[in-house]
Design an enzyme around this catalytic site. Structure first.
Site, mmCIF file in Angstrom:
data_model
loop_
_atom_site.group_PDB
_atom_site.id
_atom_site.type_symbol
_atom_site.label_atom_id
_atom_site.label_comp_id
_atom_site.label_asym_id
_atom_site.label_seq_id
_atom_site.Cartn_x
_atom_site.Cartn_y
_atom_site.Cartn_z
ATOM 1 N N ASP A 168 9.978 9.355 76.702
ATOM 2 C CA ASP A 168 10.290 8.298 75.758
ATOM 3 C C ASP A 168 9.143 8.290 74.749
ATOM 4 O O ASP A 168 8.062 7.761 75.016
ATOM 5 C CB ASP A 168 10.398 6.944 76.493
ATOM 6 C CG ASP A 168 10.534 5.782 75.518
ATOM 7 O OD1 ASP A 168 10.597 6.018 74.299
ATOM 8 O OD2 ASP A 168 10.577 4.632 75.992
ATOM 9 N N GLN A 225 6.641 5.291 71.006
ATOM 10 C CA GLN A 225 5.350 4.876 70.447
ATOM 11 C C GLN A 225 4.519 6.067 69.968
ATOM 12 O O GLN A 225 3.643 5.918 69.125
ATOM 13 C CB GLN A 225 4.550 4.063 71.477
ATOM 14 C CG GLN A 225 5.175 2.715 71.814
ATOM 15 C CD GLN A 225 5.198 1.751 70.626
ATOM 16 O OE1 GLN A 225 4.360 1.807 69.733
ATOM 17 N NE2 GLN A 225 6.183 0.878 70.606
ATOM 18 N N LYS A 230 9.947 3.026 64.052
ATOM 19 C CA LYS A 230 8.564 2.910 64.554
ATOM 20 C C LYS A 230 7.612 3.811 63.765
ATOM 21 O O LYS A 230 6.406 3.736 63.916
ATOM 22 C CB LYS A 230 8.480 3.337 66.029
ATOM 23 C CG LYS A 230 9.447 2.625 66.949
ATOM 24 C CD LYS A 230 8.845 1.390 67.544
ATOM 25 C CE LYS A 230 9.714 0.891 68.669
ATOM 26 N NZ LYS A 230 9.557 -0.539 68.877
ATOM 27 N N CYS A 276 8.670 -6.403 76.404
ATOM 28 C CA CYS A 276 9.738 -5.610 77.060
ATOM 29 C C CYS A 276 9.139 -4.642 78.075
ATOM 30 O O CYS A 276 9.617 -3.509 78.230
ATOM 31 C CB CYS A 276 10.580 -4.843 76.052
ATOM 32 S SG CYS A 276 11.538 -5.908 75.003
HETATM 33 N N1 PLP Z 1 10.607 2.650 74.326
HETATM 34 C C1 PLP Z 1 9.438 2.170 73.899
HETATM 35 C C2 PLP Z 1 8.164 2.685 74.501
HETATM 36 C C3 PLP Z 1 9.396 1.208 72.890
HETATM 37 O O1 PLP Z 1 8.233 0.743 72.467
HETATM 38 C C4 PLP Z 1 10.621 0.740 72.356
HETATM 39 C C5 PLP Z 1 10.619 -0.335 71.350
HETATM 40 O O2 PLP Z 1 9.712 -1.130 71.268
HETATM 41 C C6 PLP Z 1 11.812 1.285 72.832
HETATM 42 C C7 PLP Z 1 11.774 2.236 73.811
HETATM 43 C C8 PLP Z 1 13.133 0.835 72.276
HETATM 44 O O3 PLP Z 1 13.230 1.175 70.935
HETATM 45 P P1 PLP Z 1 14.399 0.603 70.029
HETATM 46 O O4 PLP Z 1 14.313 -0.869 70.134
HETATM 47 O O5 PLP Z 1 14.063 1.105 68.662
HETATM 48 O O6 PLP Z 1 15.668 1.140 70.543
#
Ligand code: PLP
Length: 566
Positions: A206, A209, A232, A370
């Site tokens: 993932d 970031q 991001k 989150c």
């Molecule tokens: N994964 C990580 C590490 C994140 O920081 C985020 C969003 O803050 C996401 C996934 C989800 O991204 P999105 O809200 O753009 O789908």
């Protein structure tokens, strides 16, 4: 090339708007601001090229289709993929992770294992939980120290049943990077020593970031799949990228069905389109793809090494300055960190700090980010997160630090206790509370105050009349819908309603005092909820408090009236 943060910032028109001249934006891990070229590209798309792609034969449709495929090729270069066929457009990282989780789990059987970490964003946790229930899969977690995954110990949770390892490239809550080199080596060693079934182990990063700070190179990382969101890294919202190794994507069943992802459809079965379109059901976020194209071009022109060096130095400065604030507890460190400082103060709830900073036009994020499992493992329910990118400056950090220092100076010695879990006291004790004396609260004084800073101070002062009441801090009395914890109790006494409230946040206590000053001691039907909301609006609190805080007040009012009616 040399990197100039000032020149870089000038390309972001949001900062030159009149109302944003004094803004310090340190919420970049949530989303970054957009350069003019991205905003223009979205507008240009609607002005000059707007048409649905692929399905139509006219000039505009051809132009839009060409644009989408050009941006796909640019995205492949941006990620270090070998071919545009390895790049799937999604609405964001969340959708990308859901796609991978659903498609990969389709071939799994009960007892197969998925390895995750405690540091995952909910987007890389909840989809796996849902599929684990559906397919009878087992979720395992990399051993951690206070929530920080110890990647070198991942072998302890890898087994012949491991089918997927899905790990963040770096924590969005505390900033630390994942040791992807060790992860790569361990997974490679496991796969090469494995039986054929274990060779089916798939590895997802993932990269949500990572992508704002690092030049991404999926080949160097060595992962099978990589996911990120354009917003991001200075791109628009509504568009994300999934990279998948071509031979793996080829074998993967599609997740969502619909138009665009098929070659032919019968009533009972369909043939799917070639890569990558079989993973892109329905109309894509076309304008956002145009914006992404401009963003990738923009990034391509930057001195990425210079940017990274600049961010690194700035982050060290941020940690250094914050570490000098007495009592402040930093949960992050400057090394190997994706631009994030996360902190708490033992005498002030995180939400109160963020709210105070907002009053000084300093945007930070507060809460669990989150990443609840990580924060819980680190011993917290919420932190203040300041996250920076290359348009931030030392002045931004000085303003942040000055804001926190000023707030800390105003705190008295009353320690705001950490959020107490259900104290487990029995109901009899829970009902032995006494209402606080609210007689000295002067609503008119609050009304005459002109600016938010003064009202904030007053509410903080009002919070002091709300005594700490450990015995009502139980699940039973917790008000649902408040961002920070608030507990409310009620009883009838000599024909009137009596209340008491407690919270881990001063500002919530202040708001609670405001509410109770209107309803504590009244008889049935003496006040209506709308009167309270009106006061809240009149005082300008609706605009000033974040939406969730406003909702928190609404939740308090609703609960109070529910108790009165009961
Ligand atoms: N994964 C990580 C590490 C994140 O920081 C985020 C969003 O803050 C996401 C996934 C989800 O991204 P999105 O809200 O753009 O789908």
């Amino acid at each position: 090339m040399t990197f100039s943060s000032q020149e870089f910032k000038q390309q972001f028109p949001l900062f030159s708007q009149e109302e944003n001249r004094g803004l310090v934006y340190l919420d970049n891990a949530a989303t970054t601001q957009k350069p003019a070229c991205v905003i223009d590209a979205i507008r240009d798309f609607y002005l000059h090229s707007n048409a649905n792609t692929h399905r139509s034969s006219h000039r505009l449709a051809r132009r839009a289709t060409e644009m989408v495929e050009q941006v796909r090729a640019a995205s492949a270069r941006f990620l270090g993929a070998q071919s545009p066929r390895e790049v799937v457009f999604t609405r964001g990282a969340t959708e990308g992770l859901n796609l991978l989780a659903n498609s990969l789990c389709r071939g799994l059987v009960a007892g197969d294992e998925i390895v995750l970490s405690t540091a995952e964003h909910h987007a890389n946790l909840v989809p796996w939980q849902m599929l684990a229930v559906q397919y009878g899969l087992v979720l395992r977690f990399v051993p951690d120290a206070n929530g920080v995954p110890q990647i070198e110990r991942i072998t302890e949770v890898l087994s012949p049943r491991t089918r997927v390892v899905s790990i963040t490239g770096g924590s969005n809550a505390l900033g630390f990077r994942t040791d992807l080199a060790t992860l790569r080596a361990t997974i490679a060693a496991t796969s090469s020593a494995a039986t054929s079934s274990q060779r089916d182990l798939r590895w997802i990063v993932d990269g949500s970031q990572l992508a704002a700070h690092d030049v991404v190179d999926v080949a160097a990382i060595g992962c099978d799949f990589f996911v990120c969101s354009a917003h991001k890294f200075y791109g628009p919202t509504g568009i994300g990228l999934v990279y998948g190794r071509e031979e793996l994507l080829r074998d993967l069943p599609p997740w969502q069905g619909g138009g665009e992802m098929i070659t032919s459809v019968d009533l009972l079965a369909s043939d799917y389109a070639d890569l990558p379109h079989r993973f892109e059901a329905g109309t894509s976020s076309l304008a956002a793809i145009a914006g992404l194209g401009a963003c990738l071009e923009f990034l391509g022109k930057q001195d990425r090494q210079g940017m990274a060096q600049y961010e690194h130095t700035l982050l060290a400065y941020l940690h250094d300055r914050l570490s000098q604030i007495p009592e402040l507890e930093l949960l992050s460190g400057p090394r190997n960190n994706l631009g994030i400082a996360s902190f708490v103060h033992p005498r002030c709830a995180a939400i109160d700090i963020a709210q105070w900073l907002d009053g000084r036009d300093i945007a930070v994020r507060v809460g669990h980010h989150c990443a609840q499992p990580l924060l819980h493992a680190a011993g917290h329910t919420a932190t203040v997160r300041a996250s920076l990118v290359a348009y931030n400056s030392r002045e931004d950090i000085d303003r942040l630090v000055a804001g926190v220092e000023e707030l800390v100076l105003q705190l008295d010695d009353t320690t705001v206790p950490p959020v107490a879990a259900d104290s487990g006291k029995d109901s009899a004790e829970a009902y032995s509370w006494q209402p606080d004396d609210l007689s000295k609260l002067d609503l008119d004084a609050l009304r005459t105050q002109q600016n938010w800073q003064d009202r904030y101070r007053t509410l903080m002062r009002w919070a002091k009349v709300i005594s700490r009441k450990d015995h009502i801090r139980t699940t039973e009395h917790l008000v649902q819908g408040c961002e920070s914890s608030a507990w409310l109790v009620h009883r009838r006494e000599a024909g009137v309603h009596r209340f008491a409230i407690d919270s881990d946040s001063r500002i919530v206590k202040g708001l609670g005092a405001l509410m109770l000053s209107q309803i504590d001691g009244v008889s049935d039907d003496a006040v209506a909820p709308s009167q309270l909301h009106q006061i809240f609006d009149e005082l300008g609190l609706s605009q000033q408090l974040s939406e969730s805080r406003g909702n928190g007040f609404r939740a308090l009012v609703e609960r109070a009236f529910e108790l009165m009616r009961a």
